[in-house]
Scaffold this motif. Structure first.
Motif, short mmCIF file in Angstrom:
data_model
loop_
_atom_site.label_atom_id
_atom_site.label_comp_id
_atom_site.label_asym_id
_atom_site.label_seq_id
_atom_site.Cartn_x
_atom_site.Cartn_y
_atom_site.Cartn_z
N VAL A 84 -4.84 -8.10 4.88
CA VAL A 84 -4.09 -7.20 5.75
C VAL A 84 -4.84 -5.87 5.84
O VAL A 84 -4.94 -5.14 4.87
CB VAL A 84 -2.66 -6.96 5.20
CG1 VAL A 84 -1.89 -6.04 6.13
CG2 VAL A 84 -1.94 -8.28 5.03
N ASP A 85 -5.37 -5.58 7.02
CA ASP A 85 -6.13 -4.35 7.24
C ASP A 85 -5.37 -3.41 8.17
O ASP A 85 -5.88 -2.97 9.18
CB ASP A 85 -7.51 -4.70 7.83
CG ASP A 85 -8.41 -3.48 7.93
OD1 ASP A 85 -8.15 -2.49 7.22
OD2 ASP A 85 -9.37 -3.52 8.72
N GLN A 86 -4.13 -3.14 7.82
CA GLN A 86 -3.32 -2.21 8.61
C GLN A 86 -3.23 -0.90 7.85
O GLN A 86 -3.09 -0.89 6.62
CB GLN A 86 -1.90 -2.77 8.80
CG GLN A 86 -1.85 -4.09 9.52
CD GLN A 86 -0.47 -4.72 9.44
OE1 GLN A 86 0.29 -4.47 8.51
NE2 GLN A 86 -0.14 -5.55 10.41
N ASN A 87 -3.29 0.19 8.59
CA ASN A 87 -3.22 1.50 7.94
C ASN A 87 -1.99 1.64 7.07
O ASN A 87 -2.06 2.19 5.97
CB ASN A 87 -3.25 2.62 8.98
CG ASN A 87 -4.64 2.85 9.53
OD1 ASN A 87 -5.62 2.41 8.94
ND2 ASN A 87 -4.72 3.52 10.66
N SER A 88 -0.86 1.11 7.53
CA SER A 88 0.38 1.24 6.75
C SER A 88 0.27 0.52 5.40
O SER A 88 0.73 1.03 4.38
CB SER A 88 1.57 0.70 7.54
OG SER A 88 1.40 -0.68 7.82
N MET A 89 -0.37 -0.65 5.39
CA MET A 89 -0.53 -1.40 4.14
C MET A 89 -1.51 -0.70 3.21
O MET A 89 -1.29 -0.63 2.00
CB MET A 89 -1.00 -2.83 4.42
CG MET A 89 -1.00 -3.70 3.19
SD MET A 89 0.63 -3.91 2.42
CE MET A 89 1.33 -5.15 3.47
N VAL A 90 -2.60 -0.18 3.77
CA VAL A 90 -3.57 0.56 2.96
C VAL A 90 -2.89 1.76 2.32
O VAL A 90 -3.05 2.01 1.12
CB VAL A 90 -4.78 1.00 3.82
CG1 VAL A 90 -5.71 1.90 3.01
CG2 VAL A 90 -5.54 -0.21 4.35
N LEU A 91 -2.11 2.49 3.09
CA LEU A 91 -1.41 3.67 2.57
C LEU A 91 -0.40 3.29 1.49
O LEU A 91 -0.28 3.98 0.48
CB LEU A 91 -0.73 4.45 3.70
CG LEU A 91 -1.69 5.18 4.64
CD1 LEU A 91 -0.92 5.78 5.82
CD2 LEU A 91 -2.48 6.25 3.92
#
Length: 111
Positions: A84-91
């Motif tokens: 999962v390379d979504q900004n929300s998941m990274v954050l």
């Protein structure tokens, strides 16, 4: 002994690939877990320097496991590893206590 590492991923193939990547380095894989719940117990027992943590797993997510681990062992470095390379998941991973984020599929040099 160098750096002690625990690998956490629900895919046995990914765990094998990662062990192979670290085989010729100063990093020693001292344990592996297949879900977040197993990971928490193993990390608290083995006290590694670094945990390579999958995010999307059964029983307990990598986010939940990271939160528990960092609370008990604040000096352990947790690196998230996910498809999962979504900004929300990274954050979310960084907020939980991860110090870095690797996106699958990865190249050996990225790890």
């Amino acid at each position: 002994m160098g750096i002690k590492l625990v690998i956490v991923d629900d895919a046995p193939f990914i765990r094998e690939v990662l062990k192979h990547i670290f085989a010729s380095t100063e990093i020693t894989v001292i344990g592996e877990a297949q879900d977040g719940e197993e990971a928490v117990g193993l990390v608290l027992k083995l006290k590694p320097d670094v945990v390579l943590m999958d995010i999307v797993m059964p029983r307990k997510s990598g986010i939940e496991a990271t939160t528990e681990i960092v609370k008990e062992l604040p000096n352990v470095k947790v690196v998230a590893c996910s498809t999962v390379d979504q900004n929300s998941m990274v954050l979310r991973a960084l907020d939980a206590g991860c110090c870095n984020y690797i996106v699958k599929p990865f190249k050996a040099e990225d790890v």
